[in-house]
Write a protein that holds these residues in place. Structure first.
Motif, mmCIF file in Angstrom:
data_model
loop_
_atom_site.group_PDB
_atom_site.id
_atom_site.type_symbol
_atom_site.label_atom_id
_atom_site.label_comp_id
_atom_site.label_asym_id
_atom_site.label_seq_id
_atom_site.Cartn_x
_atom_site.Cartn_y
_atom_site.Cartn_z
ATOM 1 N N GLU A 147 0.826 -1.209 0.000
ATOM 2 C CA GLU A 147 0.000 0.000 0.000
ATOM 3 C C GLU A 147 0.862 1.262 0.000
ATOM 4 O OE1 GLU A 147 -1.888 1.772 3.331
ATOM 5 O OE2 GLU A 147 -1.187 0.240 4.719
ATOM 6 N N GLN A 180 -8.373 -4.789 -2.038
ATOM 7 C CA GLN A 180 -9.208 -3.650 -2.418
ATOM 8 C C GLN A 180 -10.651 -4.154 -2.445
ATOM 9 O OE1 GLN A 180 -8.155 -0.476 -3.286
ATOM 10 N NE2 GLN A 180 -10.277 0.190 -3.515
ATOM 11 N N PRO A 208 -6.174 -0.368 4.069
ATOM 12 C CA PRO A 208 -6.695 0.968 3.759
ATOM 13 C C PRO A 208 -8.214 0.994 3.632
ATOM 14 C CG PRO A 208 -4.741 0.527 2.449
ATOM 15 C CD PRO A 208 -5.084 -0.754 3.154
ATOM 16 N N CYS A 209 -8.792 -0.063 3.072
ATOM 17 C CA CYS A 209 -10.253 -0.100 2.944
ATOM 18 C C CYS A 209 -10.918 -0.238 4.316
ATOM 19 C CB CYS A 209 -10.674 -1.246 2.027
ATOM 20 S SG CYS A 209 -10.217 -0.994 0.287
ATOM 21 N N ALA A 268 -10.771 3.096 5.954
ATOM 22 C CA ALA A 268 -11.762 3.995 5.348
ATOM 23 C C ALA A 268 -13.164 3.698 5.867
ATOM 24 C CB ALA A 268 -11.721 3.868 3.828
ATOM 25 N N GLN A 288 -17.466 5.717 0.872
ATOM 26 C CA GLN A 288 -16.750 5.914 -0.380
ATOM 27 C C GLN A 288 -15.503 5.042 -0.335
ATOM 28 O OE1 GLN A 288 -17.547 7.929 -3.136
ATOM 29 N NE2 GLN A 288 -15.831 6.878 -4.089
ATOM 30 N N PRO A 332 -11.980 3.479 -0.972
ATOM 31 C CA PRO A 332 -10.790 4.046 -1.624
ATOM 32 C C PRO A 332 -10.498 3.329 -2.934
ATOM 33 C CG PRO A 332 -10.172 2.749 0.303
ATOM 34 C CD PRO A 332 -11.655 2.828 0.311
ATOM 35 N N GLN A 333 -9.954 4.060 -3.863
ATOM 36 C CA GLN A 333 -9.638 3.501 -5.182
ATOM 37 C C GLN A 333 -8.157 3.164 -5.272
ATOM 38 O OE1 GLN A 333 -12.141 2.827 -7.352
ATOM 39 N NE2 GLN A 333 -13.435 3.531 -5.659
#
Length: 605
Positions: free
Chosen positions: A411, A513, A586-587, A590, A602, A604-605
């Motif tokens: 990441e 992801q 990270p997801c 978020a 939302q 993360p992309q």
């Protein structure tokens, strides 16, 4: 070079690592099944079969005694992952050929520090943190550090503030006997760690100290390097003691405790930051290693701290600060280069008997003939005896590969990264064209997550070519297209001319992801967030809940601001980042953030 061939400070003492264990395996013994699925460690969530149980039920299952070896969740469920040295004192100082047990810093304590808060500037309020990139592996251990101190708080000789991380090397045999004890099998092993602090990170130092001046003001020095080895590690409490503690409802942390031997020295720009440079010698019985290098004054310095194993584990389990004692006695130890003898050390030599006082480093003055032999021949360390069925035969890996990248979280490199390999032959440039083979394999051995979906997600070249006279080669690593949903751990191994003895590996962790099946724009409620983010952490790391009960919505929301801060990128790379074990993707961060702030979901992309 590094801790070899220059001024140094050596120390020894005790060390404690307070890690939590249930995340070391995705399964626990339960209801007659030795491998009952509890966690998915690649995604930091519960296994489907565990989801229907309550948190209390699962905690009781984790803490249940197994009858003969701690609990279903291991020997420590309540660790906070802090690492701290115990009465680690400088024992000698000097330069090759003149290392003395007297000096201005001998007797001063050495401490590793936690991070200062990067936002408030306060602290540190905790210590270094031990983290496994792959919790199922024994070779992906890291220690996140915030600084270094020599001297007590009322007499600070050196203070460094610098956020950095070191990784374990040479995780191999270090203690021969007993064959088994009431401890994990790692009680036999050691782990070597190296940190480099830039000179710019020095906050203060005693400029009247000759020992510090020799290191900090060494010509060309760019920093201070610290190499330390921990070994003879075992849980503080026995199985019987831990089971009684849990039965009484105390749930006391049970850190692993053991010995530490270390050395501080000047660092230079052409050296690796977190692994030892030099020529590598491997003990053929234990698999552990030593490192050697020539200086420009005719000395060959050898870091032998791990070359000769200790015969027996210490007699008193919780005594980690009394003298360590000698390693196993194999008889006269001969150090040679090819057919040329460089030195013979009798068992009564101070460098064998009291090796730990000198950082385990031996400095050999060489004649012109010996110097020539060292430059052109492989090094070896041998002795005639046999101890606990082992012999002492340490031979040089003629080719050696090493690099600064040991443990990588992908990441942090959304566009990929470049890895630079240092490639050596007898400590110098390769004499002829050398092929480097690259191969991705599961990070753990034996692997817990064997299926390719858990480790086959890297793009990298199959091989590299190093030309004669070349010292290094770089190559790119990226994630494969279409691998966004994959999560797992992989080791990328690099080998020179097909020789296993030359190998080096870099570990990678990839997070998934995902949108968790939650439509974009959805308001995030506790039932959407908790099973996807905090439930795993509540069960695997209950020490966190002694500060913030992670299974209670009101408590989590009441701690909204510190949680948002400590899970933000501002704290990444410090010992204060949450969770300290870096297990939240990270997801997941978020999703937690959306729950705490009330912002529509939302991903993360």
């Amino acid at each position: 070079m590094s801790i070899l061939n220059g001024p140094r400070l050596n120390f020894w003492g005790g060390i404690r690592t307070d890690v939590s264990l249930p995340n070391n395996s995705p399964t626990i013994p339960y209801d007659g099944n030795d491998d009952w699925p509890l966690f998915d460690l690649t995604t930091s969530t519960l296994a489907p079969s565990a989801e229907s149980y309550t948190d209390d039920q699962l905690n009781n299952m984790i803490n249940a005694p197994t009858g003969n070896y701690y609990t279903a969740g291991g020997w420590n469920h309540y660790g906070q992952h802090v690492v701290d040295m115990q009465n680690a004192l400088i024992s000698s100082q000097g330069i090759p050929g003149s290392i003395n047990t007297t000096g201005d810093l001998v007797g001063q304590p050495v401490y590793l520090l936690g991070s200062v808060d990067p936002v408030t500037g306060q602290g540190p309020v905790s210590g270094p943190m031990m983290v496994d990139l792959d919790p199922t592996s024994s070779t992906t251990t890291q220690i996140f550090v915030g600084g270094l101190q020599i001297g007590g708080n009322d007499n600070i000789q050196l203070l460094i503030r610098s956020n950095t991380v070191c990784s374990s090397f040479d995780v191999a045999g270090r203690v021969l006997l007993p064959k088994k004890m009431d401890a994990p099998g790692s009680f036999h092993a050691s782990g070597t760690f190296q940190l480099t602090f830039p000179l710019s990170s020095i906050v203060s130092w005693n400029q009247n100290s000759s020992g510090l001046r020799s290191i900090i003001q060494a010509p060309g020095a760019t920093g201070i390097v610290l190499r330390f080895v921990m070994f003879e590690m075992c849980p503080t409490m026995t199985t019987e003691q831990l089971d009684a503690d849990y039965a009484a409802g105390r749930y006391t942390p049970n850190p692993s405790i053991g010995r530490v031997i270390g050395t501080l020295a000047p660092a230079f720009a052409d050296e690796p930051l977190n692994c030892q440079p030099g020529r590598q010698l491997v003990n053929q019985s234990t698999g552990n290693a030593g490192y050697a290098d020539l200086d420009n004054t005719g000395y060959l310095s050898i870091d032998m701290v791990n070359v000769i194993p200790k015969e027996t584990f210490r007699a008193v389990r919780d005594d980690i600060t009394s003298p360590i004692g000698p390693n196993a006695d194999y008889g006269t130890v001969t150090i040679s280069a090819g057919t040329t003898t460089l030195m013979a050390l009798e068992p009564t030599s101070r460098f064998l008997l009291d090796y730990y006082v000198y950082g385990g480093i031996v400095d050999l003055p060489l004649t012109a003939n010996q110097l020539q032999a060292v430059r052109t021949s492989a090094l070896a360390i041998n002795a005639p005896g046999k101890v606990a069925g082992t012999t002492l035969q340490a031979t040089e890996s003629t080719y050696r590969i090493y690099a600064d990248q040991r443990n990588v979280y992908l990441e942090d490199y959304p566009n990929g990264l470049s890895i630079t390999l240092q490639v050596r032959y007898l400590g110098g440039a390769v004499p002829s064209t050398t092929e480097i083979g690259l191969q991705a394999i599961p990070a753990a051995d034996p692997p817990t997550y064997k299926e390719p979906q858990y480790w086959d997600f890297l793009d990298y070249p199959d091989s590299l070519t190093v030309n004669a006279g070349q010292l290094s080669v770089s190559f790119p690593v990226t994630v494969k297209p279409g691998s966004a949903a994959q999560a797992g751990f992989v080791a990328l191994t690099c080998t020179a001319n097909g020789l296993d003895s030359s190998a080096y590996f870099t570990n990678f962790r990839k997070y998934a992801q995902t949108d968790f099946g939650i439509p974009q724009g959805t308001p995030i409620t506790w039932p959407l967030m908790y099973p996807n983010v905090l439930r795993f952490h509540y069960l695997a790391f209950p020490a966190m809940s002694r500060y913030i009960p992670l299974n209670q919505p009101d408590a989590v929301m009441g701690a909204k601001n510190p949680i948002l801060a400590r899970t933000s990128d501002a704290y990444k790379g410090t010992t204060l980042f949450m969770p300290v074990v870096r297990s939240m993707s990270p997801c997941q961060r978020a999703l937690l953030r959306a729950y705490l702030t009330g912002e529509p979901w939302q991903p993360p992309q």
